[in-house]
Write an enzyme that holds these catalytic residues in place. Structure first.
Site, PDB file in Angstrom:
ATOM      1  N   LYS A   1      31.783 -20.606  -5.881  1.00 57.00           N
ATOM      2  CA  LYS A   1      32.841 -19.704  -5.407  1.00 57.00           C
ATOM      3  C   LYS A   1      34.184 -20.169  -5.937  1.00 57.00           C
ATOM      4  CE  LYS A   1      34.785 -22.699  -2.299  1.00 57.00           C
ATOM      5  NZ  LYS A   1      36.090 -23.285  -2.421  1.00 57.00           N
TER       6      LYS A   1
ATOM      7  N   PRO B   1      30.303 -27.503 -10.983  1.00 57.01           N
ATOM      8  CA  PRO B   1      30.960 -28.810 -11.019  1.00 57.01           C
ATOM      9  C   PRO B   1      30.892 -29.511  -9.656  1.00 57.01           C
ATOM     10  CG  PRO B   1      32.379 -27.113 -11.980  1.00 57.01           C
ATOM     11  CD  PRO B   1      31.189 -26.408 -11.431  1.00 57.01           C
TER      12      PRO B   1
ATOM     13  N   GLY C   1      34.390 -30.240  -7.201  1.00 54.74           N
ATOM     14  CA  GLY C   1      35.367 -29.528  -8.023  1.00 54.74           C
ATOM     15  C   GLY C   1      36.101 -28.427  -7.295  1.00 54.74           C
ATOM     16  N   GLY C   2      35.861 -28.257  -5.996  1.00 54.51           N
ATOM     17  CA  GLY C   2      36.503 -27.164  -5.268  1.00 54.51           C
ATOM     18  C   GLY C   2      35.797 -25.838  -5.482  1.00 54.51           C
ATOM     19  N   MET C   3      34.520 -25.892  -5.916  1.00 55.98           N
ATOM     20  CA  MET C   3      33.759 -24.656  -6.121  1.00 55.98           C
ATOM     21  C   MET C   3      32.546 -24.593  -5.191  1.00 55.98           C
ATOM     22  SD  MET C   3      34.148 -23.957 -10.171  1.00 55.98           S
ATOM     23  CE  MET C   3      34.014 -22.185  -9.956  1.00 55.98           C
ATOM     24  N   ALA C   4      32.539 -25.483  -4.194  1.00 57.57           N
ATOM     25  CA  ALA C   4      31.546 -25.445  -3.113  1.00 57.57           C
ATOM     26  C   ALA C   4      30.109 -25.609  -3.583  1.00 57.57           C
ATOM     27  CB  ALA C   4      31.702 -24.169  -2.278  1.00 57.57           C
ATOM     28  N   GLY C   5      29.907 -26.496  -4.552  1.00 51.68           N
ATOM     29  CA  GLY C   5      28.548 -26.702  -5.063  1.00 51.68           C
ATOM     30  C   GLY C   5      27.601 -27.259  -4.019  1.00 51.68           C
TER      31      GLY C   5
ATOM     32  N   SER D   1      27.776 -26.881  -0.770  1.00 50.70           N
ATOM     33  CA  SER D   1      27.505 -25.791   0.182  1.00 50.70           C
ATOM     34  C   SER D   1      26.543 -24.784  -0.436  1.00 50.70           C
ATOM     35  CB  SER D   1      28.807 -25.071   0.547  1.00 50.70           C
ATOM     36  OG  SER D   1      29.721 -25.984   1.092  1.00 50.70           O
ATOM     37  N   ALA D   2      26.696 -24.532  -1.731  1.00 54.43           N
ATOM     38  CA  ALA D   2      25.796 -23.601  -2.421  1.00 54.43           C
ATOM     39  C   ALA D   2      24.357 -24.135  -2.364  1.00 54.43           C
ATOM     40  CB  ALA D   2      26.239 -23.427  -3.877  1.00 54.43           C
TER      41      ALA D   2
ATOM     42  N   ASP E   1      31.708 -23.368   4.199  1.00 50.63           N
ATOM     43  CA  ASP E   1      31.506 -22.601   2.968  1.00 50.63           C
ATOM     44  C   ASP E   1      30.051 -22.131   2.790  1.00 50.63           C
ATOM     45  OD1 ASP E   1      34.138 -22.965   2.306  1.00 50.63           O
ATOM     46  OD2 ASP E   1      33.776 -24.495   0.777  1.00 50.63           O
TER      47      ASP E   1
HETATM   48  P1  ATP Z   1      34.339 -27.499  -1.499  1.00 48.07           P
HETATM   49  O1  ATP Z   1      34.850 -26.542  -2.493  1.00 48.07           O
HETATM   50  O2  ATP Z   1      33.373 -26.893  -0.495  1.00 48.07           O
HETATM   51  O3  ATP Z   1      35.349 -28.379  -0.877  1.00 48.07           O
HETATM   52  P2  ATP Z   1      33.539 -29.161  -3.645  1.00 48.07           P
HETATM   53  O4  ATP Z   1      33.090 -28.165  -4.651  1.00 48.07           O
HETATM   54  O5  ATP Z   1      34.898 -29.731  -3.792  1.00 48.07           O
HETATM   55  O6  ATP Z   1      33.372 -28.515  -2.237  1.00 48.07           O
HETATM   56  P3  ATP Z   1      30.972 -30.392  -3.706  1.00 48.07           P
HETATM   57  O7  ATP Z   1      30.498 -30.277  -5.099  1.00 48.07           O
HETATM   58  O8  ATP Z   1      30.400 -29.455  -2.707  1.00 48.07           O
HETATM   59  O9  ATP Z   1      32.560 -30.330  -3.632  1.00 48.07           O
HETATM   60  O10 ATP Z   1      30.734 -31.896  -3.288  1.00 48.07           O
HETATM   61  C1  ATP Z   1      31.553 -32.622  -2.406  1.00 48.07           C
HETATM   62  C2  ATP Z   1      30.813 -33.898  -2.031  1.00 48.07           C
HETATM   63  O11 ATP Z   1      29.675 -33.538  -1.254  1.00 48.07           O
HETATM   64  C3  ATP Z   1      30.261 -34.647  -3.227  1.00 48.07           C
HETATM   65  O12 ATP Z   1      31.151 -35.609  -3.689  1.00 48.07           O
HETATM   66  C4  ATP Z   1      28.981 -35.270  -2.685  1.00 48.07           C
HETATM   67  O13 ATP Z   1      29.204 -36.568  -2.227  1.00 48.07           O
HETATM   68  C5  ATP Z   1      28.597 -34.425  -1.476  1.00 48.07           C
HETATM   69  N1  ATP Z   1      27.360 -33.629  -1.630  1.00 48.07           N
HETATM   70  C6  ATP Z   1      26.392 -33.511  -0.715  1.00 48.07           C
HETATM   71  N2  ATP Z   1      25.412 -32.711  -1.136  1.00 48.07           N
HETATM   72  C7  ATP Z   1      25.745 -32.285  -2.356  1.00 48.07           C
HETATM   73  C8  ATP Z   1      25.128 -31.430  -3.315  1.00 48.07           C
HETATM   74  N3  ATP Z   1      23.928 -30.855  -3.079  1.00 48.07           N
HETATM   75  N4  ATP Z   1      25.786 -31.186  -4.453  1.00 48.07           N
HETATM   76  C9  ATP Z   1      26.997 -31.745  -4.675  1.00 48.07           C
HETATM   77  N5  ATP Z   1      27.604 -32.592  -3.829  1.00 48.07           N
HETATM   78  C10 ATP Z   1      27.003 -32.855  -2.660  1.00 48.07           C
END
Ligand code: ATP
Length: 312
Positions: free
Chosen positions: A14, A104, A107-111, A113-114, A150
């Site tokens: 997202k 990523p 990266g702020g793209m909620a990976g 959560s996805a 998310d």
């Molecule tokens: P958001 O945008 O929701 O703040 P994000 O994109 O910044 O999230 P994510 O990639 O969701 O960040 O990862 C944040 C942290 O969550 C990672 O540094 C990792 O330690 C932890 N994490 C737990 N499960 C996962 C997963 N399946 N994939 C990625 N990171 C995960």
């Protein structure tokens, strides 16, 4: 019980088109208005029967995602999702989850959560007992909200407005496709650290946080498919905090704007930067300029909106 051999689910990243951050609440969360938009960067989660809960994380084919920071134990959000579904269905959480990441990390793209959303869908299918009512979409949305704000959106996809902590969602009318370019950065930013910096900057400026409100201009631009108006309406209250913690992002944003992006902003808590282009060709130009300016770890193209977690 009906036994399924393996279930694969594809789930999008997202970008936040608007992220309005209100005052810090007594429970430690902020009131948010969050306009989520699902884009065509996908992780894939495959659930297969196993004799215990196992997680394997790989970079998706042709993606250069750095999976180093992704936990493979119970800290992985997908593992927590599997346990939640198992508890709800009264089965053992014996599943092998293979996560192929193209979103990523941090990266702020909620990976994360996805992946949790994909694991909810995959495990619910894997453990679907034809003798008992299957988990409904609403059941999965409720389980998702327990895992993180998310996660429900990753189930829903499309474009949606979230209020509260961001988890109470209403789908929004959006006429696409919109053409996006994403510039990733080496090293993630911690979401709690970015919120903390946002509070600190506001305190230091003596600015009380305004109550968050959805942007009418943004909603109108989405409904009419007007990329230029959407670019002008993109807004992220976390951006000053992300720039304060990672000043180099200012150059990244400027490089995309100079290359003709209609809008540029930090995605969520960053450090990925998102650029909206007027067409696929314009997006190619923005991507080429970002590559040439050497301001990104990786430059990715995507379109949105796309559907949420979908079994393959
Ligand atoms: P958001 O945008 O929701 O703040 P994000 O994109 O910044 O999230 P994510 O990639 O969701 O960040 O990862 C944040 C942290 O969550 C990672 O540094 C990792 O330690 C932890 N994490 C737990 N499960 C996962 C997963 N399946 N994939 C990625 N990171 C995960």
């Amino acid at each position: 019980m009906h036994v399924t051999s393996a279930v694969s689910v594809r789930v999008p990243a997202k970008v936040n088109l608007q992220l309005a951050v209100g005052p810090l609440r007594g429970d430690g969360y902020h009131d948010l208005v969050n306009v989520f938009h699902a884009v065509s960067l996908f992780d894939e989660v495959t659930a297969a029967p196993a004799d215990r809960l196992e997680i394997t994380v790989r970079a998706a084919p042709r993606s250069r995602v750095d999976i180093g920071g992704v936990p493979v134990g119970d800290g992985n959000l997908a593992a927590r999702a599997a346990r939640l579904v198992a508890a709800r269905l009264g089965v053992e959480p014996h599943v092998s989850l293979l996560i192929r990441k193209a979103i990523p990390v941090a990266g702020g793209m909620a990976g994360g959560s996805a992946d949790a959303a994909a694991a909810l869908v995959a495990c619910a299918r894997l453990w679907d007992d034809r003798d008992a009512p299957a988990l409904t979409r609403d059941d999965l949305l409720a389980l998702g909200a327990e895992l993180g704000s998310d996660v429900p959106f990753a189930l829903l996809g499309g474009t949606a407005v979230g209020v509260g902590r961001g988890e109470r969602l209403t789908p929004a009318l959006a006429r696409g496709p919109f053409h996006w370019v994403f510039a990733t950065a080496d090293g993630g930013l911690s979401t709690p650290a970015v919120y903390g910096e946002c509070d600190r900057l506001r305190d230091a400026a003596g600015e009380p946080a305004p109550d968050p409100a959805v942007s009418d201009a943004l909603m109108a631009a989405l409904a009419t498919g007007d990329a230029k108006a959407l670019g002008a309406a993109l807004a992220n209250d976390l951006q000053p905090a992300a720039l304060s913690l990672r000043p180099s992002l200012a150059r990244t944003l400027a490089a995309g704007r100079d290359a003709g992006a209609l809008g540029a902003l930090v995605s969520g808590s960053g450090p990925t930067c998102a650029f909206l282009a007027g067409s696929g060709e314009d997006a190619d130009d923005v991507a080429a300029a970002l590559d040439a300016a050497d301001v990104a770890a990786q430059v990715l193209r995507a379109t949105g909106p796309v559907p949420g977690a979908t079994p393959l």
